[in-house]
Design a protein around this motif. Sequence first.
Motif, PDB file in Angstrom:
ATOM      1  N   THR A  36     -37.315  42.553  -1.944  1.00 21.98           N
ATOM      2  CA  THR A  36     -38.609  41.986  -1.619  1.00 21.98           C
ATOM      3  C   THR A  36     -39.245  42.749  -0.463  1.00 21.98           C
ATOM      4  O   THR A  36     -38.556  43.377   0.314  1.00 21.98           O
ATOM      5  N   SER A  37     -40.566  42.666  -0.368  1.00 27.02           N
ATOM      6  CA  SER A  37     -41.279  43.459   0.624  1.00 27.02           C
ATOM      7  C   SER A  37     -41.146  42.900   2.024  1.00 27.02           C
ATOM      8  O   SER A  37     -40.899  41.720   2.224  1.00 27.02           O
ATOM      9  N   HIS A  38     -41.334  43.815   2.994  1.00 30.51           N
ATOM     10  CA  HIS A  38     -41.387  43.390   4.383  1.00 30.51           C
ATOM     11  C   HIS A  38     -42.698  42.681   4.666  1.00 30.51           C
ATOM     12  O   HIS A  38     -43.697  42.911   3.982  1.00 30.51           O
ATOM     13  N   ILE A  39     -42.678  41.879   5.725  1.00 33.81           N
ATOM     14  CA  ILE A  39     -43.926  41.273   6.180  1.00 33.81           C
ATOM     15  C   ILE A  39     -44.868  42.401   6.619  1.00 33.81           C
ATOM     16  O   ILE A  39     -46.054  42.387   6.320  1.00 33.81           O
ATOM     17  N   MET A  70     -32.851  46.883  10.441  1.00 33.29           N
ATOM     18  CA  MET A  70     -31.621  46.081  10.523  1.00 33.29           C
ATOM     19  C   MET A  70     -30.990  45.957   9.133  1.00 33.29           C
ATOM     20  O   MET A  70     -31.674  46.079   8.124  1.00 33.29           O
ATOM     21  N   ALA A  71     -29.707  45.626   9.142  1.00 32.38           N
ATOM     22  CA  ALA A  71     -28.969  45.291   7.909  1.00 32.38           C
ATOM     23  C   ALA A  71     -29.227  46.296   6.782  1.00 32.38           C
ATOM     24  O   ALA A  71     -29.055  47.487   6.994  1.00 32.38           O
ATOM     25  N   ASP A 104     -31.818  47.602   5.599  1.00 33.05           N
ATOM     26  CA  ASP A 104     -32.764  48.654   5.964  1.00 33.05           C
ATOM     27  C   ASP A 104     -32.084  49.706   6.835  1.00 33.05           C
ATOM     28  O   ASP A 104     -32.286  50.903   6.661  1.00 33.05           O
ATOM     29  N   LEU A 105     -31.270  49.230   7.755  1.00 27.77           N
ATOM     30  CA  LEU A 105     -30.547  50.151   8.639  1.00 27.77           C
ATOM     31  C   LEU A 105     -29.628  51.043   7.809  1.00 27.77           C
ATOM     32  O   LEU A 105     -29.574  52.264   7.996  1.00 27.77           O
ATOM     33  N   ARG A 106     -28.922  50.420   6.878  1.00 27.23           N
ATOM     34  CA  ARG A 106     -28.012  51.207   6.043  1.00 27.23           C
ATOM     35  C   ARG A 106     -28.803  52.199   5.184  1.00 27.23           C
ATOM     36  O   ARG A 106     -28.388  53.333   4.987  1.00 27.23           O
ATOM     37  N   GLY A 125     -22.120  47.948   1.864  1.00 24.88           N
ATOM     38  CA  GLY A 125     -21.773  47.759   3.274  1.00 24.88           C
ATOM     39  C   GLY A 125     -20.299  48.012   3.550  1.00 24.88           C
ATOM     40  O   GLY A 125     -19.834  47.805   4.659  1.00 24.88           O
ATOM     41  N   MET A 133     -34.367  39.339  17.918  1.00 22.94           N
ATOM     42  CA  MET A 133     -33.120  39.704  17.240  1.00 22.94           C
ATOM     43  C   MET A 133     -32.459  40.878  17.924  1.00 22.94           C
ATOM     44  O   MET A 133     -31.243  40.976  17.973  1.00 22.94           O
ATOM     45  N   GLN A 134     -33.295  41.763  18.484  1.00 24.07           N
ATOM     46  CA  GLN A 134     -32.720  42.886  19.222  1.00 24.07           C
ATOM     47  C   GLN A 134     -31.927  42.367  20.415  1.00 24.07           C
ATOM     48  O   GLN A 134     -30.871  42.887  20.745  1.00 24.07           O
ATOM     49  N   ALA A 136     -28.704  41.032  19.228  1.00 28.47           N
ATOM     50  CA  ALA A 136     -27.824  42.149  18.890  1.00 28.47           C
ATOM     51  C   ALA A 136     -27.260  42.798  20.153  1.00 28.47           C
ATOM     52  O   ALA A 136     -26.104  43.201  20.193  1.00 28.47           O
ATOM     53  N   ILE A 157     -23.294  40.569  11.291  1.00 28.41           N
ATOM     54  CA  ILE A 157     -24.561  39.918  10.938  1.00 28.41           C
ATOM     55  C   ILE A 157     -25.703  40.937  10.888  1.00 28.41           C
ATOM     56  O   ILE A 157     -26.573  40.863  10.027  1.00 28.41           O
ATOM     57  N   PHE A 158     -25.679  41.915  11.797  1.00 26.35           N
ATOM     58  CA  PHE A 158     -26.813  42.845  11.854  1.00 26.35           C
ATOM     59  C   PHE A 158     -26.637  44.088  10.997  1.00 26.35           C
ATOM     60  O   PHE A 158     -27.572  44.863  10.830  1.00 26.35           O
ATOM     61  N   THR A 159     -25.438  44.336  10.470  1.00 25.15           N
ATOM     62  CA  THR A 159     -25.320  45.489   9.578  1.00 25.15           C
ATOM     63  C   THR A 159     -25.103  45.060   8.136  1.00 25.15           C
ATOM     64  O   THR A 159     -25.582  45.701   7.222  1.00 25.15           O
ATOM     65  N   ASN A 160     -24.408  43.955   7.945  1.00 22.82           N
ATOM     66  CA  ASN A 160     -24.077  43.579   6.575  1.00 22.82           C
ATOM     67  C   ASN A 160     -23.934  42.065   6.430  1.00 22.82           C
ATOM     68  O   ASN A 160     -22.855  41.567   6.141  1.00 22.82           O
ATOM     69  N   PRO A 161     -25.050  41.329   6.618  1.00 22.26           N
ATOM     70  CA  PRO A 161     -24.942  39.873   6.528  1.00 22.26           C
ATOM     71  C   PRO A 161     -24.575  39.417   5.117  1.00 22.26           C
ATOM     72  O   PRO A 161     -24.871  40.110   4.144  1.00 22.26           O
ATOM     73  N   GLN A 191     -30.223  38.068   5.639  1.00 25.80           N
ATOM     74  CA  GLN A 191     -30.720  39.412   5.343  1.00 25.80           C
ATOM     75  C   GLN A 191     -32.244  39.466   5.451  1.00 25.80           C
ATOM     76  O   GLN A 191     -32.807  40.319   6.145  1.00 25.80           O
ATOM     77  N   ASP A 192     -32.906  38.539   4.765  1.00 22.02           N
ATOM     78  CA  ASP A 192     -34.368  38.543   4.745  1.00 22.02           C
ATOM     79  C   ASP A 192     -34.942  38.296   6.132  1.00 22.02           C
ATOM     80  O   ASP A 192     -35.945  38.894   6.510  1.00 22.02           O
ATOM     81  N   ILE A 207     -33.516  38.869   9.220  1.00 25.15           N
ATOM     82  CA  ILE A 207     -33.343  39.921  10.224  1.00 25.15           C
ATOM     83  C   ILE A 207     -33.997  41.241   9.838  1.00 25.15           C
ATOM     84  O   ILE A 207     -34.241  42.073  10.689  1.00 25.15           O
ATOM     85  N   THR A 208     -34.300  41.421   8.553  1.00 29.00           N
ATOM     86  CA  THR A 208     -34.995  42.650   8.187  1.00 29.00           C
ATOM     87  C   THR A 208     -36.513  42.447   8.154  1.00 29.00           C
ATOM     88  O   THR A 208     -37.258  43.350   7.809  1.00 29.00           O
ATOM     89  N   GLY A 209     -36.943  41.234   8.507  1.00 28.15           N
ATOM     90  CA  GLY A 209     -38.386  40.993   8.567  1.00 28.15           C
ATOM     91  C   GLY A 209     -39.015  40.779   7.208  1.00 28.15           C
ATOM     92  O   GLY A 209     -40.119  41.240   6.942  1.00 28.15           O
ATOM     93  N   ARG A 210     -38.293  40.108   6.303  1.00 26.45           N
ATOM     94  CA  ARG A 210     -38.845  39.886   4.967  1.00 26.45           C
ATOM     95  C   ARG A 210     -39.124  38.403   4.702  1.00 26.45           C
ATOM     96  O   ARG A 210     -39.364  38.029   3.575  1.00 26.45           O
ATOM     97  N   PHE A 211     -39.042  37.598   5.754  1.00 25.23           N
ATOM     98  CA  PHE A 211     -39.079  36.156   5.514  1.00 25.23           C
ATOM     99  C   PHE A 211     -40.425  35.639   5.070  1.00 25.23           C
ATOM    100  O   PHE A 211     -41.453  36.183   5.403  1.00 25.23           O
TER     101      PHE A 211
END
Lengths: 233, 268
Positions: free
Chosen positions: A5-8, A80-81, A83-85, A217, B223-224, B227, B250-254, B260-261, B263-267
């Motif tokens: 899904t897309s980012h905000i 993060m998560a 995206d970071l990977r 991961g 979140m930073q 972290a 949590i921050f690399t592989n939740p 996931q949504d 912390i990656t800003g997809r909420f």
Amino acid sequence: MKSMTSHIVSAFSEELETLSADILRMGGIAETMINDACRALVAGNVSLADETAHRDDIVDEMEADIERRILRLLALRQPMATDLRAVVSALKVSSELERIGDLSKNISKRVAPLDGSDVQGVLMSVDRMGRGVSHQLHLVLDAYSEADAELALKVWSGDEEIDQHYNSLFREVLTYMMQDPRMIGPGAHLMFIAKNLERIGDHCTNIAEIVHFQVTGTYLTSSARPKAPLLDG
Amino acid sequence: MADTTTSTVALEETKAIDTKVDCRNINVFYGAKQAIFDVSMAIPSRSVTAFIGPSGCGKSTFLRCINRMNDTIESARVEGEVIIDGEDVNSAAVDPVLLRSRVGMVFQKPNPFPKTIYDNIAYGPRIHGLARSRDDLDEIVQNSLMRAGLWEEVKERLAEPGTGLSGGQQQRLCIARAIAVSPEVILMDEPCSALDPIATAKIEELIDELRERFCIVIVTHSMQQAARVSQRTAFFHLGKLVEVGDTEHIFTNPTDNRTQDYITGRFG
């Protein structure tokens, strides 16, 4: 890489998508370089070989550009998560592809010195190995594009076959060289070509490991990978 | 992950960690509205646990269960157990005032007393009878300010009002005040949200030093920041604990897609 899904912040999603599109474009160029280098070798086509070698400059430029964009993305977006990977994977995959470009260029540069030598039999074997290697790259790029960890795993285990190919080619070239000392010069070139292809295969397994990590991961350990024993001599 | 499994996961983890605060099946209601749904979590001693989640997810409400700050809200009702050192803080035998000396709190906006810097720190130890003499008290004040990294900046002006300090200094004064009564747990509710990045960095550095002695729980919108400062992170959503685990994980592989949504800003 297939996006979720897309980012905000939509610009962030776009940046990630262009990044993976460019990795795939870079991979496509590297794949054609392997194919064309082998084709030029079999046909003794020096001008195709020269042209192929020059394409390495494009690959180098793309790598530099991708690295620059990734640095910017890390600084400005703090991914993060997943995206970071994805971002770290893109950085690593681009450097693997850059190495593949270098090795293909090196194969191309050996076409001219081999021109006129009577090595057709070995060239067929080299070509077969080249096809196997470029197929590995093709599959691992598919795995990257589709975020397919299983396919990545298949590529990863498939390197054993490349290694076996290399071993038999090594033996074949060695036989030629022993039979006829005039074959030592061309034989040395062919050995390097075979080694380059074997190295490209290794880079494909590295990419497979990176893709697997990006998707799941979790790390694949290279010590667990099936390997053909290295030939001595 | 199904909601029913989250509490089991948290309970299983209690065995692996050195638990300081063990929250079991916490439900919180504001009047008829339920704000926290059956949250269980073990909070380890001598480490920093961060609570993250969108506004209104219940992270502050849950934090306030740990030192019974929800008691001060008339419509609030808390169910479940919060066990600190084998004792449920919600039991009738526990005096909330004493509890809050064991479980200190630092708030979003620095709230020094309208007193001198010295008296801000000395107030707690005085009412709890922690100092036998003026020298004792001086020592507590100095130690607390030193541990809060504020001593060098204020040692010449202890008699000046605490409210005259900068925002970042005031917040460190509040932390010094919290640690002056030798608490075991320190709760921080967005302690840096009113501070600039440099003052924030100083607080974060302080939190990192304090974790050697205290169990710290911090609610943060950044979140930073979670972290950077925490060893464990818990993600809340709609009053439920979605996921809790090692911050790195949590921050690399939740595990959960909602984490996931978020912390990656997809909420949303």
